[in-house]
Design a protein around this motif. Structure first.
Motif, PDB file in Angstrom:
ATOM      1  N   ALA A   1       0.808  22.061  15.615  1.00 35.67           N
ATOM      2  CA  ALA A   1       1.026  22.513  17.716  1.00 35.67           C
ATOM      3  C   ALA A   1       1.807  23.282  17.795  1.00 35.67           C
ATOM      4  CB  ALA A   1       2.086  20.674  18.587  1.00 35.67           C
ATOM      5  N   ALA A   2       2.955  23.220  17.504  1.00 38.50           N
ATOM      6  CA  ALA A   2       3.747  24.663  17.619  1.00 38.50           C
ATOM      7  C   ALA A   2       3.462  26.088  17.908  1.00 38.50           C
ATOM      8  CB  ALA A   2       5.094  24.724  16.750  1.00 38.50           C
TER       9      ALA A   2
ATOM     10  N   ALA B   1       4.287  32.888  31.405  1.00 41.39           N
ATOM     11  CA  ALA B   1       4.165  32.833  30.332  1.00 41.39           C
ATOM     12  C   ALA B   1       5.650  32.339  29.258  1.00 41.39           C
ATOM     13  CB  ALA B   1       2.737  33.814  29.700  1.00 41.39           C
ATOM     14  N   TRP B   2       6.297  32.727  29.722  1.00 37.57           N
ATOM     15  CA  TRP B   2       7.129  32.525  28.694  1.00 37.57           C
ATOM     16  C   TRP B   2       8.006  31.565  28.878  1.00 37.57           C
ATOM     17  CZ3 TRP B   2       9.551  33.510  24.053  1.00 37.57           C
ATOM     18  CH2 TRP B   2      11.046  33.499  24.289  1.00 37.57           C
ATOM     19  N   LYS B   3       8.084  31.278  29.834  1.00 35.67           N
ATOM     20  CA  LYS B   3       9.419  29.966  30.749  1.00 35.67           C
ATOM     21  C   LYS B   3       8.193  28.454  30.334  1.00 35.67           C
ATOM     22  CE  LYS B   3       8.063  28.385  34.639  1.00 35.67           C
ATOM     23  NZ  LYS B   3       8.054  28.046  36.055  1.00 35.67           N
ATOM     24  N   ASN B   4       6.749  29.126  30.709  1.00 36.25           N
ATOM     25  CA  ASN B   4       5.663  27.784  29.965  1.00 36.25           C
ATOM     26  C   ASN B   4       6.060  27.298  28.736  1.00 36.25           C
ATOM     27  OD1 ASN B   4       5.171  27.669  32.481  1.00 36.25           O
ATOM     28  ND2 ASN B   4       3.213  28.775  32.645  1.00 36.25           N
ATOM     29  N   TYR B   5       5.752  28.428  27.748  1.00 38.41           N
ATOM     30  CA  TYR B   5       6.077  28.501  26.633  1.00 38.41           C
ATOM     31  C   TYR B   5       7.148  28.462  26.310  1.00 38.41           C
ATOM     32  CZ  TYR B   5       6.645  30.113  20.966  1.00 38.41           C
ATOM     33  OH  TYR B   5       7.047  29.398  19.583  1.00 38.41           O
ATOM     34  N   ASN B   6       8.351  27.965  26.175  1.00 40.75           N
ATOM     35  CA  ASN B   6       9.814  27.593  26.107  1.00 40.75           C
ATOM     36  C   ASN B   6       9.568  25.672  26.193  1.00 40.75           C
ATOM     37  OD1 ASN B   6      12.278  29.632  25.545  1.00 40.75           O
ATOM     38  ND2 ASN B   6      11.101  30.325  26.829  1.00 40.75           N
TER      39      ASN B   6
ATOM     40  N   ARG C   1       7.103  24.091  26.374  1.00 42.27           N
ATOM     41  CA  ARG C   1       5.569  23.200  25.844  1.00 42.27           C
ATOM     42  C   ARG C   1       6.561  23.146  24.260  1.00 42.27           C
ATOM     43  NH1 ARG C   1       1.974  27.586  27.340  1.00 42.27           N
ATOM     44  NH2 ARG C   1       2.490  28.706  25.502  1.00 42.27           N
ATOM     45  N   SER C   2       7.298  24.158  24.097  1.00 45.80           N
ATOM     46  CA  SER C   2       8.563  24.201  23.033  1.00 45.80           C
ATOM     47  C   SER C   2       8.852  22.911  23.063  1.00 45.80           C
ATOM     48  CB  SER C   2       9.091  25.375  22.678  1.00 45.80           C
ATOM     49  OG  SER C   2       7.909  26.031  22.240  1.00 45.80           O
ATOM     50  N   MET C   3       9.557  22.359  23.756  1.00 40.21           N
ATOM     51  CA  MET C   3      10.589  21.229  23.578  1.00 40.21           C
ATOM     52  C   MET C   3       9.678  20.267  24.314  1.00 40.21           C
ATOM     53  SD  MET C   3      14.071  22.565  27.251  1.00 40.21           S
ATOM     54  CE  MET C   3      12.885  23.163  28.364  1.00 40.21           C
ATOM     55  N   ASN C   4       8.987  20.244  24.476  1.00 38.44           N
ATOM     56  CA  ASN C   4       7.809  19.402  25.080  1.00 38.44           C
ATOM     57  C   ASN C   4       7.676  18.618  23.730  1.00 38.44           C
ATOM     58  OD1 ASN C   4       8.526  18.164  27.225  1.00 38.44           O
ATOM     59  ND2 ASN C   4       6.324  19.522  27.962  1.00 38.44           N
TER      60      ASN C   4
ATOM     61  N   ASP D   1      -1.889  15.797  20.494  1.00 37.09           N
ATOM     62  CA  ASP D   1      -2.705  15.801  21.205  1.00 37.09           C
ATOM     63  C   ASP D   1      -2.040  16.510  23.300  1.00 37.09           C
ATOM     64  OD1 ASP D   1      -3.387  13.719  19.930  1.00 37.09           O
ATOM     65  OD2 ASP D   1      -3.024  11.755  20.555  1.00 37.09           O
ATOM     66  N   TYR D   2      -0.669  16.819  22.597  1.00 36.73           N
ATOM     67  CA  TYR D   2      -0.151  16.850  24.173  1.00 36.73           C
ATOM     68  C   TYR D   2      -0.725  18.818  23.912  1.00 36.73           C
ATOM     69  CZ  TYR D   2       3.239  20.254  26.302  1.00 36.73           C
ATOM     70  OH  TYR D   2       4.034  20.484  27.151  1.00 36.73           O
ATOM     71  N   MET D   3      -0.399  19.164  22.844  1.00 36.33           N
ATOM     72  CA  MET D   3      -1.158  20.534  23.109  1.00 36.33           C
ATOM     73  C   MET D   3      -2.522  20.934  23.125  1.00 36.33           C
ATOM     74  SD  MET D   3       1.134  23.287  23.004  1.00 36.33           S
ATOM     75  CE  MET D   3      -0.810  24.862  22.975  1.00 36.33           C
TER      76      MET D   3
END
Length: 228
Positions: A148-149, A172-177, A179-182, A203-205
């Motif tokens: 997923a990562a 895009a960088w903010k969304n990536y961070n 997603r990483s936390m989730n 499943d999340y990704m």
């Protein structure tokens, strides 16, 4: 060691029986112009030494060990996840846990395995009594989180390359961070249902990749409960 088995054949020819020298030397003229019959090779039986047997067994083991080396990461992970699901299905059946019931299990940051629902105590005891099964669950959940990562990182790189706008790249960088936390929160969560073992992080990704999917709304509710 080679053991040779000799077959004793019973001949009916008159000259094969014991006869006086004067008679034995005289063969019937009718057979003088026929070629002699080819000798029959004796049967051979080979007995392998213990060392030879050990070499053969090692060769078989090496072949089995290298069968999966050509698999991609995703193929390897799918095989391990499916194999673990099969083991869990059999264990759940023995504990009378309905297969249609979604059972959430989690590996926490300390490596402890916990479960949710009415069979919580049974499932946690199952893992406690079977360290090998618990170890496989931890490894499979970790590998799924890694998948997923990587998917999240690939998505970020695609979004970053698709625009020269600093604002969009920052988004895009903010969304990536986020997603990483989730993914980190969901990394140890695995769900068993209908004989299938699913990773909440994967499943999340999948939901991120297909936000308009048929089950998107249901998926969001599911993840919201697991992120809580």
């Amino acid at each position: 060691m080679v053991a040779v088995a000799n077959a004793n054949s019973t001949s009916t020819q008159p000259w094969d029986k014991a006869a006086p020298a004067s008679v034995a030397s005289a063969k019937p003229s009718a057979s003088s112009d026929k070629p002699a019959a080819a000798p029959v090779a004796p049967a051979a039986f080979v007995s392998l030494s213990d060392r030879a047997k050990a070499i053969i067994e090692k060769a078989k083991a090496d072949q089995a060990a290298t069968e999966g080396l050509t698999d991609t990461f995703d193929e390897m992970l799918t095989k391990r996840t499916d194999a673990l699901a099969d083991r869990l299905s059999k264990a759940f059946e023995k504990m009378n846990i309905p297969p249609e019931y979604a059972t959430h299990m989690k590996v926490d940051k300390f490596g402890n395995l916990t479960a949710e629902g009415p069979w919580k105590a049974k499932i946690e005891k199952m893992f406690s009594d079977d360290p090998a099964l618990a170890k496989e669950m931890k490894e499979v959940s970790g590998l799924n989180a890694l998948k997923a990562a990587q998917a999240s990182l690939d998505l970020y790189n695609e979004q970053k390359k698709s625009t020269n706008s600093e604002a969009k790249q920052a988004e895009a960088w903010k969304n990536y961070n986020i997603r990483s936390m989730n993914i980190q929160t969901l990394s140890g969560v695995m769900t068993m249902k209908d004989g299938k073992l699913r990773s909440a992080a994967v499943d999340y990704m999948d939901m991120i990749a297909d936000p308009t999917g048929i089950s998107a709304a249901k998926s969001r509710q599911d993840f919201a409960s697991r992120l809580a």
